[in-house]
Design a protein around this motif. Structure first.
Motif, mmCIF file in Angstrom:
data_model
loop_
_atom_site.group_PDB
_atom_site.id
_atom_site.type_symbol
_atom_site.label_atom_id
_atom_site.label_comp_id
_atom_site.label_asym_id
_atom_site.label_seq_id
_atom_site.Cartn_x
_atom_site.Cartn_y
_atom_site.Cartn_z
ATOM 1 N N THR A 74 32.741 45.265 34.993
ATOM 2 C CA THR A 74 31.811 44.133 35.007
ATOM 3 C C THR A 74 31.628 43.570 33.603
ATOM 4 O O THR A 74 31.965 44.217 32.607
ATOM 5 C CB THR A 74 30.426 44.547 35.555
ATOM 6 O OG1 THR A 74 29.791 45.431 34.623
ATOM 7 C CG2 THR A 74 30.540 45.219 36.910
ATOM 8 N N HIS B 97 23.106 47.708 39.215
ATOM 9 C CA HIS B 97 24.084 48.236 38.258
ATOM 10 C C HIS B 97 25.186 47.238 37.926
ATOM 11 O O HIS B 97 25.858 47.380 36.905
ATOM 12 C CB HIS B 97 24.693 49.552 38.760
ATOM 13 C CG HIS B 97 25.481 49.424 40.019
ATOM 14 N ND1 HIS B 97 25.116 50.062 41.188
ATOM 15 C CD2 HIS B 97 26.616 48.751 40.326
ATOM 16 C CE1 HIS B 97 25.985 49.793 42.139
ATOM 17 N NE2 HIS B 97 26.907 48.990 41.625
ATOM 18 N N GLN B 98 25.409 46.246 38.777
ATOM 19 C CA GLN B 98 26.472 45.280 38.490
ATOM 20 C C GLN B 98 25.983 44.169 37.555
ATOM 21 O O GLN B 98 26.783 43.346 37.093
ATOM 22 C CB GLN B 98 27.005 44.677 39.787
ATOM 23 C CG GLN B 98 26.071 43.698 40.469
ATOM 24 C CD GLN B 98 26.580 43.251 41.825
ATOM 25 O OE1 GLN B 98 27.101 44.045 42.621
ATOM 26 N NE2 GLN B 98 26.432 41.976 42.123
ATOM 27 N N MET C 294 31.053 50.636 35.236
ATOM 28 C CA MET C 294 30.535 49.278 35.064
ATOM 29 C C MET C 294 31.071 48.644 33.780
ATOM 30 O O MET C 294 31.332 47.445 33.728
ATOM 31 C CB MET C 294 29.017 49.299 35.061
ATOM 32 C CG MET C 294 28.404 49.629 36.407
ATOM 33 S SD MET C 294 28.846 48.431 37.731
ATOM 34 C CE MET C 294 30.310 49.213 38.470
ATOM 35 N N GLY D 256 27.291 44.884 33.468
ATOM 36 C CA GLY D 256 26.667 45.896 34.302
ATOM 37 C C GLY D 256 26.490 47.220 33.580
ATOM 38 O O GLY D 256 27.137 47.491 32.563
ATOM 39 N N ASP D 257 25.605 48.064 34.142
ATOM 40 C CA ASP D 257 25.277 49.333 33.498
ATOM 41 C C ASP D 257 24.467 50.159 34.495
ATOM 42 O O ASP D 257 24.091 49.671 35.559
ATOM 43 C CB ASP D 257 24.443 49.070 32.239
ATOM 44 C CG ASP D 257 24.528 50.188 31.197
ATOM 45 O OD1 ASP D 257 25.037 51.276 31.536
ATOM 46 O OD2 ASP D 257 24.093 49.954 30.063
ATOM 47 N N THR D 258 24.199 51.406 34.155
ATOM 48 C CA THR D 258 23.175 52.161 34.866
ATOM 49 C C THR D 258 21.954 52.214 33.955
ATOM 50 O O THR D 258 22.086 52.339 32.734
ATOM 51 C CB THR D 258 23.646 53.579 35.221
ATOM 52 O OG1 THR D 258 24.092 54.257 34.031
ATOM 53 C CG2 THR D 258 24.775 53.531 36.233
#
Length: 326
Positions: free
Chosen positions: A286, A234-235, A282, A289-291
């Motif tokens: 970041t 996720h990062q 995120m 980053g994401d899910t």
């Protein structure tokens, strides 16, 4: 007839959060660890203004984190875990949330521009901030690590490569549940001493090889048959994940497995709810980053050469698991 929900209640939620964050930052809960103190005593101990601190303490009473008797304040069971001296202290994670608060402050501009140009990394303030961040990750992960380790049949695997393993939270849980397994923990040079200390406390240091490095810039230790990415993808951006997956593919033994623990989203990105919220986290904290949805993760794993990608645990917390074969 039941009254309608107050539409402003969620809007005001930040007020309670800010009070708890400030109390933690001032270390109020640790100051009360040994017993009740008056507001005057606490103000002296924390170096704060008496009137202002008194208002903060009274709010903490209404929250249930403190109790007030004869003018003195004491910890409740709910408030005790915010003390640095509690054996199951959550204080490192609360202090990490204080940093997250600063980055979320710029969310409106971030949504307008697509990135948070004002963000500061949680480890940007030197060794102490890195130690606090690693401590926070242990707090949030220690119980879940045990739960996940108990839920998995890892008997086919003999050697674990824990990539970005922090202070060893998941390494410890996996080794305790799998007595014949050994591990390699890979993380930044400044993190390795923290892992060494925690592994020594768990009496597992003789089963773990500690390797310092940066998975963004360095190749990974080779020879293991199971790799773990716990709360890592996720990062990263998808491009960064593809590069990392390729490194893991090169490092693993043939037919080795890669286990990913993270938020894994459904195809419309609204479940789990915690993952949708974490995507905003995120965005604020970041660069890329994401899910990610299972379809996105599977596509990137297959691009890197992995096969048999399976979503083996669908979790509403950050407890989804994806398993792929090299």
């Amino acid at each position: 007839m039941a009254s309608s929900p107050d539409p402003l209640e969620p809007v005001r939620g930040f007020m309670k959060s800010r009070i708890l964050l400030t109390a933690a930052e001032l270390d109020v809960f640790t100051a009360l660890h040994d017993g009740p103190l008056s507001a005057e005593q606490l103000a002296e101990k924390t170096g704060t203004d008496l009137r202002a601190l008194s208002r903060l303490l009274d709010c903490l009473v209404t929250f249930g984190h403190l109790a007030k008797e004869d003018g003195a304040y004491r910890l409740t069971e709910e408030g005790a875990v915010f003390s640095a001296r509690h054996p199951e202290s959550v204080l490192p994670m609360v202090l990490h949330m204080n940093h997250v608060w600063d980055n979320w402050h710029h969310l409106t501009r971030t949504v307008q521009e697509g990135t948070n140009a004002q963000r500061k990394a949680p480890t940007a303030s030197g060794p102490e901030s890195l130690k606090a961040f690693i401590g926070a990750m242990h707090v949030v992960g220690r119980n879940l690590a045990r739960e996940i380790a108990r839920s998995l049949d890892l008997s086919p695997y003999r050697s674990l490569l824990d990539i970005g393993g922090g202070s060893g939270t998941y390494t410890i849980a996996f080794l305790e549940e799998n007595p014949s397994m050994r591990a390699v923990l890979f993380d930044l040079p400044d993190v390795i001493p923290m892992a060494q200390e925690r592994l020594a406390q768990a009496r597992l240091l003789d089963r773990v090889t500690l390797v310092a490095g940066d998975f963004y810039n360095d190749e990974l230790p080779s020879g293991c048959d199971l790799a773990l990415l716990s709360a890592i993808i996720h990062q990263n951006s998808r491009e960064e994940n593809r590069t990392l997956f390729q490194k893991i593919q090169r490092a693993l033994q043939p037919e080795g497995g890669l286990l990913i623990r993270d938020h894994i989203m459904d195809s419309d990105r609204t479940w789990p709810a915690a993952g949708a919220l974490f995507a905003i986290n995120m965005l604020a904290n970041t660069a890329g980053g994401d899910t990610y949805t299972f379809e996105e993760v599977a596509e990137d794993l297959k691009w890197a050469g992995f096969r048999h990608v399976q979503w083996i645990r669908k979790g509403a917390r950050m407890d989804s698991l994806v398993l792929a074969t090299s």
